[in-house]
Design a protein around this motif. Structure first.
Motif, short mmCIF file in Angstrom:
data_model
loop_
_atom_site.label_atom_id
_atom_site.label_comp_id
_atom_site.label_asym_id
_atom_site.label_seq_id
_atom_site.Cartn_x
_atom_site.Cartn_y
_atom_site.Cartn_z
N LYS A 74 60.01 23.26 13.77
CA LYS A 74 61.43 23.40 13.45
C LYS A 74 61.67 24.05 12.08
CE LYS A 74 65.85 21.02 13.38
NZ LYS A 74 66.57 19.79 13.67
N GLU A 75 60.96 23.60 11.07
CA GLU A 75 61.15 24.18 9.73
C GLU A 75 60.83 25.67 9.73
OE1 GLU A 75 59.54 23.65 5.12
OE2 GLU A 75 58.92 22.21 6.65
N ASP A 76 59.71 26.03 10.32
CA ASP A 76 59.33 27.44 10.37
C ASP A 76 60.33 28.25 11.19
OD1 ASP A 76 57.00 27.13 8.82
OD2 ASP A 76 55.85 26.51 10.58
N ALA A 77 60.77 27.70 12.30
CA ALA A 77 61.73 28.41 13.15
C ALA A 77 63.04 28.65 12.41
CB ALA A 77 61.98 27.62 14.44
N MET A 78 63.51 27.63 11.71
CA MET A 78 64.75 27.79 10.96
C MET A 78 64.59 28.78 9.81
SD MET A 78 66.22 23.88 11.06
CE MET A 78 67.72 24.27 10.17
N TYR A 79 63.43 28.79 9.21
CA TYR A 79 63.14 29.77 8.15
C TYR A 79 63.20 31.19 8.71
CZ TYR A 79 60.25 32.73 5.15
OH TYR A 79 59.76 33.77 4.39
N TYR A 80 62.53 31.41 9.84
CA TYR A 80 62.54 32.75 10.44
C TYR A 80 63.92 33.14 10.95
CZ TYR A 80 57.59 33.27 9.75
OH TYR A 80 56.35 33.40 9.16
N LYS A 81 64.70 32.16 11.36
CA LYS A 81 66.07 32.48 11.77
C LYS A 81 66.86 32.97 10.56
CE LYS A 81 70.31 31.04 13.86
NZ LYS A 81 71.07 30.07 14.60
N PHE A 82 66.70 32.29 9.43
CA PHE A 82 67.38 32.76 8.23
C PHE A 82 66.89 34.16 7.85
CE2 PHE A 82 67.02 33.48 3.65
CZ PHE A 82 68.36 33.64 3.35
N MET A 83 65.59 34.35 7.86
CA MET A 83 65.03 35.64 7.45
C MET A 83 65.53 36.76 8.37
SD MET A 83 63.40 35.07 4.71
CE MET A 83 62.43 36.55 4.49
N ALA A 84 65.54 36.50 9.67
CA ALA A 84 66.03 37.51 10.62
C ALA A 84 67.52 37.76 10.40
CB ALA A 84 65.76 37.06 12.05
N SER A 85 68.28 36.69 10.19
CA SER A 85 69.72 36.82 9.94
C SER A 85 69.97 37.59 8.65
CB SER A 85 70.37 35.44 9.85
OG SER A 85 70.26 34.75 11.06
N LYS A 93 75.18 30.77 7.01
CA LYS A 93 75.13 29.56 7.82
C LYS A 93 73.70 29.12 8.09
CE LYS A 93 79.46 30.32 10.30
NZ LYS A 93 80.04 30.70 11.59
N ALA A 94 72.82 30.08 8.39
CA ALA A 94 71.41 29.76 8.64
C ALA A 94 70.78 29.18 7.38
CB ALA A 94 70.67 31.01 9.11
N TYR A 95 71.13 29.75 6.23
CA TYR A 95 70.62 29.24 4.94
C TYR A 95 71.10 27.80 4.71
CZ TYR A 95 70.31 28.44 -0.07
OH TYR A 95 70.05 27.89 -1.30
N GLU A 96 72.38 27.58 4.87
CA GLU A 96 72.95 26.26 4.62
C GLU A 96 72.37 25.20 5.56
OE1 GLU A 96 77.12 27.17 4.95
OE2 GLU A 96 77.26 27.71 2.80
N ARG A 97 72.18 25.58 6.79
CA ARG A 97 71.59 24.65 7.76
C ARG A 97 70.16 24.31 7.37
NH1 ARG A 97 70.25 25.34 14.00
NH2 ARG A 97 70.26 23.13 14.55
N PHE A 98 69.40 25.32 6.96
CA PHE A 98 68.02 25.08 6.54
C PHE A 98 67.97 24.14 5.35
CE2 PHE A 98 64.15 25.75 4.23
CZ PHE A 98 63.19 25.83 5.22
N VAL A 99 68.77 24.43 4.33
CA VAL A 99 68.78 23.62 3.11
C VAL A 99 69.19 22.18 3.40
CG1 VAL A 99 69.89 23.34 0.86
CG2 VAL A 99 69.10 25.59 1.58
N LYS A 100 70.09 22.01 4.36
CA LYS A 100 70.54 20.67 4.74
C LYS A 100 69.36 19.85 5.29
CE LYS A 100 73.52 18.34 8.09
NZ LYS A 100 74.46 18.55 9.19
N TYR A 101 68.54 20.46 6.13
CA TYR A 101 67.43 19.76 6.77
C TYR A 101 66.15 19.74 5.93
CZ TYR A 101 70.06 19.44 11.11
OH TYR A 101 71.00 19.15 12.06
N TYR A 102 65.93 20.76 5.13
CA TYR A 102 64.66 20.89 4.40
C TYR A 102 64.88 21.26 2.93
CZ TYR A 102 62.94 20.90 9.15
OH TYR A 102 62.70 20.57 10.45
N PRO A 103 65.53 20.39 2.17
CA PRO A 103 65.83 20.72 0.77
C PRO A 103 64.58 20.82 -0.11
CG PRO A 103 66.41 18.44 1.22
CD PRO A 103 66.04 19.08 2.54
N GLU A 104 63.48 20.24 0.30
CA GLU A 104 62.25 20.25 -0.48
C GLU A 104 61.20 21.21 0.09
OE1 GLU A 104 62.14 18.47 -3.33
OE2 GLU A 104 64.18 17.83 -2.88
N SER A 105 61.60 22.10 0.96
CA SER A 105 60.67 23.00 1.63
C SER A 105 60.00 23.97 0.66
CB SER A 105 61.44 23.82 2.68
OG SER A 105 60.60 24.79 3.25
N ASP A 106 58.82 24.39 1.03
CA ASP A 106 58.11 25.43 0.27
C ASP A 106 58.83 26.77 0.36
OD1 ASP A 106 56.17 23.56 -0.40
OD2 ASP A 106 54.80 24.18 1.20
#
Length: 179
Positions: free
Chosen positions: A114-125, A146-159
């Protein structure tokens, strides 16, 4: 082997070995299942066979093993679906990547990707928005936000956060946003 075990269960339905044969049918499919990069028809057959075994013999001593095998097969399908979306991103087919990732996240709710998928969704967006034609740019930039905000909401400590924060700054500058 799966064919012969299945045939045994049909020819000798009252045998004391039917439970073992049904499990062996499923295990034969499992062992025949191809790696995730290839066609997954046998994987689906293995999952169906294990599920049939579980439904038929809910008190079996092999129940935990059967559930574990289904989990492994499910992970293989999950990996294939994620790698397809990932490949679209790396081929710079950003719209296809976004659609594929959305489908992946809907189909595999508890995925370990999920984290990787959301990251790639942001990158593609991000790439789609930054490189869009004028009349589509604003909407696509908003989708990236929106993709950025959703990612940050779920993974604020992500690499990935440091890189994404930098790109988010580019989005703000490009869109003239004050978010």
């Amino acid at each position: 082997a799966a064919y012969h075990f299945d045939r045994f269960t049909k020819n000798y339905p009252n045998s004391s070995k039917v439970e073992e044969a049904k499990y062996s049918t499923a295990m034969s499919y499992y062992l025949d299942s191809d790696r995730y990069t290839l066609d997954q028809q046998i994987t689906y057959e293995a999952m169906d066979a294990f599920q049939m075994f579980i439904n038929t013999y809910p008190d079996s001593d092999k129940l935990d093993e059967a559930n574990d095998m289904i989990g492994k097969l499910q992970y293989k399908l999950e990996t294939k679906a994620f790698k397809i979306a990932w490949q679209y991103y790396h081929m710079e087919k950003y719209q296809a990547a976004i659609t594929s990732i959305d489908t992946f996240l809907e189909d595999y709710l508890g995925t370990s990707y999920k984290e990787d998928a959301m990251y790639y969704k942001f990158m593609a967006s991000y790439e789609l928005g930054m490189n869009s034609v004028f009349n589509k740019k604003e909407a696509r930039l908003k989708d990236a936000v929106k993709a950025y905000e959703r990612f940050v909401k779920y993974y604020p400590e992500s690499d990935y956060i440091k890189e994404m924060n930098s790109l988010y700054g580019n989005l703000e500058e490009e869109a003239g946003l004050s978010i």
